[in-house]
Scaffold this active site. Structure first.
Site: not given
Lengths: 181, 173
Positions: B53, B58-60, B63
């Site tokens: 998402a 963590v994704c942030g 990326m």
């Protein structure tokens, strides 16, 4: 699916590094850090405490890992620490930056250089030429190669530490690392 | 959805595509008026980064790290594509906020169809796995890795896989 092995430090600690503590210390702690990262700001005080507790038994190394797209001031802050390092004051600037994480814009960096008594014309030239940008990039890529995925990431005696960056957890991990030698 | 089809999809989610498998083609939106298909990248390696998402911490970080490494990926001639089930408006806001300089594709309708095709869909959560694929210039998967959802997988595996590609064509950074 490929499994990944235990992550090891790919670029050994050497002359190019910023080092505190004796070469023969039984514990070497390498941090990949970002001056604007709030978690690194917390870890800064943990490292200070570890240094106080372990004294000459600890060698501490700081390598740059600025994530500039989320931390717009991190790159220049790292360059400022390197520029101070060229004048023999890396750790003074390193500490000052972590103690003033809310004020890392260029104007403040110049002010800190003045406070540390640096040769300002040289500092300003190094900053405007981005003289140490390539070195910072080398640090970052060396971290990526051993699986650094964010900051702060620590390696204890060459092995990536994946636990929490708090004092108790790190003391326990260091004890374990020393016992396994 | 028929029960059989449903069962089939639950079965599919456990089989992440592996090295040697052909990479399923897709065409997904990156903006309201732009479709990006895997076929467009034929002739050069592609990194597919599925993530659960936009906005989750963590994704942030993951990326942000990949954004930082775009020059390295370019040096290895590879394109990077992020994919999640978020819609395009969410992606646009996320990319703008994080200053991302690579496309985020919306695997939005039918939801998670591309993630399912790669065996990287989490049926129980309704999001994709945190899964990485390195696809070679001919469209064959050369490396895949599924990270625990809460763990940022870093980039060392991607770089090693790109460097191991037989026909790598390095271009000056």
């Amino acid at each position: 699916m490929t499994r990944r092995a235990e992550a090891k430090l790919t670029v050994p600690v050497g002359e190019r590094d910023h080092i505190q503590g004796p070469t023969e210390a039984p514990v070497t702690l390498v941090e990949y850090g970002d001056y604007e990262c709030p978690y690194c700001g917390q870890a800064y005080f943990v490292v200070k405490e570890l240094q106080r507790l372990l004294g000459n038994r600890l060698r501490f190394v700081f390598r740059n890992f600025p994530l500039t797209t989320v931390h717009p001031y991190a790159q220049h802050a790292a360059e400022a620490a390197e520029a101070a390092g060229a004048q023999g004051k890396f750790w003074e600037m390193h500490d000052h930056l972590f103690e003033h994480q809310q004020e890392l814009d260029d104007k403040h960096l110049k002010k800190y250089a003045a406070q540390l008594g640096l040769d300002l014309s040289r500092f300003n030239r190094d900053m405007s030429e981005h003289r140490y940008a390539a070195r910072i990039r080398e640090d970052l890529l060396s971290g990526v190669r051993c699986g650094v995925n964010g900051t702060p990431t620590f390696c204890i005696n060459g092995v990536r530490y994946d636990g929490a960056p708090d004092l108790d957890s790190m003391v326990a991990a260091i004890k374990e690392a020393v016992a396994s030698v | 959805m028929s029960t059989d089809k449903h069962k089939q999809e639950i079965f599919n989610q456990t089989s992440v595509l592996k090295p040697g498998d052909p990479a399923p083609d897709f065409a997904l939106r990156s903006t309201p008026d732009q479709l990006v298909s895997l076929r467009e990248f034929h002739g050069a390696p592609v990194i597919l980064a599925f993530y659960p998402a936009d906005w989750s911490p963590v994704c942030g970080d993951q990326m942000a790290l990949y954004n930082e490494l775009l020059p390295e990926f370019r040096r290895l001639n590879a394109a990077l594509i992020g994919i999640s089930v978020d819609g395009i408006w969410c992606h646009l806001a996320f990319a703008k906020d994080r200053k991302l300089r690579f496309p985020l594709l919306a695997d939005f309708e039918p939801k998670g169809a591309v993630a399912r095709a790669y065996g990287a869909y989490r049926q129980q959560d309704g999001v994709s796995e945190r899964a990485l694929f390195v696809i070679d210039a001919e469209g064959t998967i050369r490396w895949s890795y599924v990270s625990p959802v809460g763990v940022n997988p870093g980039a060392d595996g991607i770089l090693a896989a790109l460097e191991a590609l037989p026909s790598k064509q390095e271009v000056p950074a």
